[in-house]
Design a protein around this motif. Structure first.
Motif, PDB file in Angstrom:
ATOM      1  N   VAL A  46       0.844  -1.192   0.000  1.00 44.20           N
ATOM      2  CA  VAL A  46       0.000   0.000   0.000  1.00 44.20           C
ATOM      3  C   VAL A  46       0.885   1.249   0.000  1.00 44.20           C
ATOM      4  CG1 VAL A  46      -1.959  -1.109   1.141  1.00 44.20           C
ATOM      5  CG2 VAL A  46      -0.179  -0.038   2.535  1.00 44.20           C
ATOM      6  N   LYS A  47       0.280   2.400  -0.213  1.00 46.07           N
ATOM      7  CA  LYS A  47       1.017   3.662  -0.320  1.00 46.07           C
ATOM      8  C   LYS A  47       1.924   3.896   0.882  1.00 46.07           C
ATOM      9  CE  LYS A  47      -1.242   7.532   0.188  1.00 46.07           C
ATOM     10  NZ  LYS A  47      -2.147   8.676  -0.056  1.00 46.07           N
ATOM     11  N   SER A  48       3.122   4.381   0.601  1.00 46.84           N
ATOM     12  CA  SER A  48       4.103   4.638   1.656  1.00 46.84           C
ATOM     13  C   SER A  48       3.755   5.906   2.434  1.00 46.84           C
ATOM     14  CB  SER A  48       5.513   4.745   1.067  1.00 46.84           C
ATOM     15  OG  SER A  48       5.604   5.867   0.202  1.00 46.84           O
ATOM     16  N   PHE A  49       4.561   6.206   3.452  1.00 48.12           N
ATOM     17  CA  PHE A  49       4.275   7.277   4.407  1.00 48.12           C
ATOM     18  C   PHE A  49       4.222   8.666   3.772  1.00 48.12           C
ATOM     19  CE2 PHE A  49       5.695  10.401   7.590  1.00 48.12           C
ATOM     20  CZ  PHE A  49       4.769  10.182   8.588  1.00 48.12           C
ATOM     21  N   GLY A  50       5.215   9.006   2.980  1.00 47.92           N
ATOM     22  CA  GLY A  50       5.250  10.321   2.343  1.00 47.92           C
ATOM     23  C   GLY A  50       6.073  11.346   3.094  1.00 47.92           C
ATOM     24  N   LYS A  51       7.407  11.169   3.096  1.00 50.52           N
ATOM     25  CA  LYS A  51       8.305  12.121   3.744  1.00 50.52           C
ATOM     26  C   LYS A  51       9.420  12.474   2.775  1.00 50.52           C
ATOM     27  CE  LYS A  51      11.545  13.878   6.336  1.00 50.52           C
ATOM     28  NZ  LYS A  51      12.925  14.143   5.901  1.00 50.52           N
ATOM     29  N   GLY A  52       9.417  13.702   2.280  1.00 42.60           N
ATOM     30  CA  GLY A  52      10.353  14.060   1.233  1.00 42.60           C
ATOM     31  C   GLY A  52      11.199  15.279   1.512  1.00 42.60           C
ATOM     32  N   TRP A  89       8.158  14.780  -6.117  1.00 49.77           N
ATOM     33  CA  TRP A  89       8.284  15.077  -4.691  1.00 49.77           C
ATOM     34  C   TRP A  89       7.136  14.362  -3.986  1.00 49.77           C
ATOM     35  CZ3 TRP A  89       6.638  19.705  -1.327  1.00 49.77           C
ATOM     36  CH2 TRP A  89       7.354  19.714  -0.124  1.00 49.77           C
ATOM     37  N   ILE A  90       7.464  13.348  -3.207  1.00 46.57           N
ATOM     38  CA  ILE A  90       6.434  12.473  -2.626  1.00 46.57           C
ATOM     39  C   ILE A  90       5.991  12.932  -1.240  1.00 46.57           C
ATOM     40  CG2 ILE A  90       7.122  10.494  -3.990  1.00 46.57           C
ATOM     41  CD1 ILE A  90       8.103  10.607  -0.337  1.00 46.57           C
ATOM     42  N   HIS A  91       6.428  14.110  -0.813  1.00 53.24           N
ATOM     43  CA  HIS A  91       6.128  14.586   0.540  1.00 53.24           C
ATOM     44  C   HIS A  91       4.621  14.680   0.762  1.00 53.24           C
ATOM     45  CE1 HIS A  91       7.402  16.311   4.302  1.00 53.24           C
ATOM     46  NE2 HIS A  91       6.599  17.354   4.152  1.00 53.24           N
ATOM     47  N   GLU A  92       4.148  14.058   1.831  1.00 50.27           N
ATOM     48  CA  GLU A  92       2.738  14.014   2.221  1.00 50.27           C
ATOM     49  C   GLU A  92       1.864  13.360   1.148  1.00 50.27           C
ATOM     50  OE1 GLU A  92       1.554  17.949   3.355  1.00 50.27           O
ATOM     51  OE2 GLU A  92       2.770  17.924   5.184  1.00 50.27           O
ATOM     52  N   LYS A  93       2.500  12.680   0.204  1.00 53.08           N
ATOM     53  CA  LYS A  93       1.761  11.949  -0.838  1.00 53.08           C
ATOM     54  C   LYS A  93       2.086  10.464  -0.789  1.00 53.08           C
ATOM     55  CE  LYS A  93       2.067  15.940  -3.961  1.00 53.08           C
ATOM     56  NZ  LYS A  93       2.661  16.431  -5.239  1.00 53.08           N
ATOM     57  N   GLY A  94       3.337  10.157  -0.546  1.00 58.94           N
ATOM     58  CA  GLY A  94       3.764   8.765  -0.518  1.00 58.94           C
ATOM     59  C   GLY A  94       4.024   8.233  -1.914  1.00 58.94           C
ATOM     60  N   ILE A  95       4.520   6.999  -1.973  1.00 59.84           N
ATOM     61  CA  ILE A  95       4.775   6.306  -3.228  1.00 59.84           C
ATOM     62  C   ILE A  95       3.696   5.242  -3.410  1.00 59.84           C
ATOM     63  CG2 ILE A  95       6.361   4.753  -4.445  1.00 59.84           C
ATOM     64  CD1 ILE A  95       8.661   6.176  -3.071  1.00 59.84           C
ATOM     65  N   GLU A  96       3.050   5.251  -4.549  1.00 59.76           N
ATOM     66  CA  GLU A  96       2.015   4.265  -4.840  1.00 59.76           C
ATOM     67  C   GLU A  96       2.676   2.968  -5.308  1.00 59.76           C
ATOM     68  OE1 GLU A  96      -1.114   4.333  -4.342  1.00 59.76           O
ATOM     69  OE2 GLU A  96      -1.589   6.460  -4.006  1.00 59.76           O
TER      70      GLU A  96
END
Length: 498
Positions: free
Chosen positions: A346-352, A380-387
């Protein structure tokens, strides 16, 4: 662990300047000792009529500060007013520390923080080879303290603490508005002592009350197993100073045993030392391909590329989840975008973002964001995460928390723990009329059936050995029906056939 900080410093660097990646998804840090004369102490000298003061950071040239700068007038006035007229005696140290802390609060950045001497000491302890506490990574989020991830095998994990759990209180004291550094001081403690947490979890109707016995938390980072199918399942729980060498050692062992594929498990991995991540990425990302990018304040971008021309030519699949943060996301993004490695979960945490930490000579320190990091394709995956490439959820019972074995749940009981016990029994295949938290006849019957099967006292009461065995059996079931791992192996086998 319960800090926002790094577990390990890079011992190959000078002790006064070390680069590392914060493991709770806190970013890349340069620790740099410097001799310290606090800027805000200027107000003290200003009161004596001195107009300027020079001070230096380490070997840097002296800097002259003019106390006539208009933006400091309000600060000086507030300082003097409180020192002269506040109804209690104050110290310059308290006011200066408060002023610095206030500046960091104004940033509204959970990854930038001022730590006083006590909090900084906890920071230093957290980067040793082990520490004592509950073993959960936390961060500030919207004035609350939220779990990034529990550490594998820690008391927090065994108690059922999950990523994104919000810690409301510690031993009855509210954490609302606290910094993560302040929360750490309440949560951590000596081995063998207990701490009561009140947890808010998405989907739970009421806050969960969990008692955890603190223990020594060793920093072991790489775990592996390989069965007859020649697929190596390797879990990296964080990136510490020896993680890359540990991984290489276990990969060499499995290669000698005929390894044909790898599932790299980065679930519940909150991050770690950046240099270790790069070393590991070098194993899988082709030479010259981008691992990650750093975007500076002025808009310039530095690209960090793989320097290893002898990449492992073995099919790889990577597992991620909501507890995969920062350095884990760097590695996942690197292998996915630069080496076409599938991601499952599932989507990761999102810290970039990237941080720097600087220590003052009085033992306190500051940590602040300096850069952004980007994935190889510039995202930039910040607050989005990696799908993930393949989205796979764990069974709903995987999010159930621990039941206190000291609790006595019996017919007529009505509580959140009863609801959890009912859901556990149902997940194990026992018939329950409903899971509303009321211990009814069907719950008692199911409990007796469970006790009979497990050769326990058949009294229909969930406590002590019954509680422990119930949680053990559920854990065993989850390991056997790990939907994410099963999908990863399925995907890997297809990759192996190519």
């Amino acid at each position: 662990m319960e800090t926002k900080v790094v577990r390990h410093l890079d011992n190959e660097k000078n002790s006064n300047e070390k680069e590392l990646e914060q493991e709770s998804g806190q970013g890349y840090i340069k620790i740099k000792k410097f001799y310290f004369v606090m800027l805000l102490f200027v107000v003290v000298i200003a009161a004596a009529g001195i107009t300027t003061i020079a001070f230096s950071f380490g070997e840097e040239p002296a800097v002259t500060v003019n106390n006539q700068r208009d933006e400091f007038n309000k600060l000086y006035t507030a300082y003097d007013t409180l020192m002269d007229d506040y109804y209690k005696d104050l110290t310059s140290e308290d006011l200066v520390n408060g002023a610095i802390d206030g500046m960091f609060t104004a940033l509204d950045d959970p990854y930038s923080d001022y730590m006083n001497e006590e909090e900084a000491a906890s920071f230093q302890e957290s980067i040793s080879s082990s520490f004592e506490g509950i073993g959960a990574e936390i961060q500030e989020q919207d004035d609350s303290i939220v779990v990034v991830s529990p550490i594998k095998g820690s008391p927090a994990e065994k108690a059922g603490i999950k990523p994104n759990d919000k810690i409301l209180t510690v031993d009855g004291k509210s954490l609302q508005g606290m910094s993560s550094s302040e929360a750490v001081l309440l949560i951590r403690g000596e081995k063998g002592t207990k701490v009561d947490l009140e947890i808010e979890r998405a989907g739970a109707s009421d806050p969960l009350k969990i008692t955890i016995t603190r223990d020594t938390i060793p920093i072991e980072t790489v775990y592996g197993e390989m069965e007859k199918d020649k697929i190596a399942k390797i879990q990296i729980t964080s990136f510490s100073e020896h993680t890359a060498s540990e991984l290489v050692e276990i990969l060499n062992k499995y290669q000698e045993e005929g390894m044909e594929g790898i599932v790299l498990d980065l679930r519940h991995n909150p991050g770690g030392i950046l240099e270790e991540v790069k070393k590991i990425a070098d194993l899988f990302v082709p030479n010259g391909e981008i691992i990650y990018q750093i975007e500076h304040k002025n808009g310039t971008v530095d690209k960090v590329t793989s320097q290893n021309s002898n990449n492992m030519d073995i099919p790889l699949v990577v597992l991620i989840d909501g507890g995969s943060a920062s350095a884990s996301e760097i590695l996942a993004g690197a292998v996915n975008q630069s080496a076409d490695v599938p991601l499952v979960g599932v989507k990761s945490f999102g810290k970039g973002t990237v941080q720097r930490a600087e220590s003052f000579t009085d033992g306190s320190n500051i940590k602040y964001t300096i850069d952004k990091w980007l994935t190889p394709n510039g995202s930039w995956i910040h607050e989005k995460g990696i799908e993930p490439t393949y989205k796979v959820e764990l069974p709903s019972y995987a999010s159930l928390t621990m039941i206190n074995p000291e609790s006595k749940l019996k017919k007529g009981s009505n509580s959140e723990e009863v609801k959890i016990a009912q859901e556990m029994l149902k997940a194990l295949g026992y018939e329950i009329d409903n899971t509303n938290g009321y211990f009814d006849e069907s719950t008692e019957k199911a409990t007796k059936e469970f006790q009979k099967k497990e050769k326990l006292k058949e009294d229909g009461v969930i406590t002590d050995k019954t509680t422990t065995q119930l949680m053990n059996k559920l854990s065993e079931k989850l390991q056997k029906s790990d939907t994410q791992m099963n999908k990863a192996i399925e995907v890997l086998k297809k990759e192996m056939e190519k």
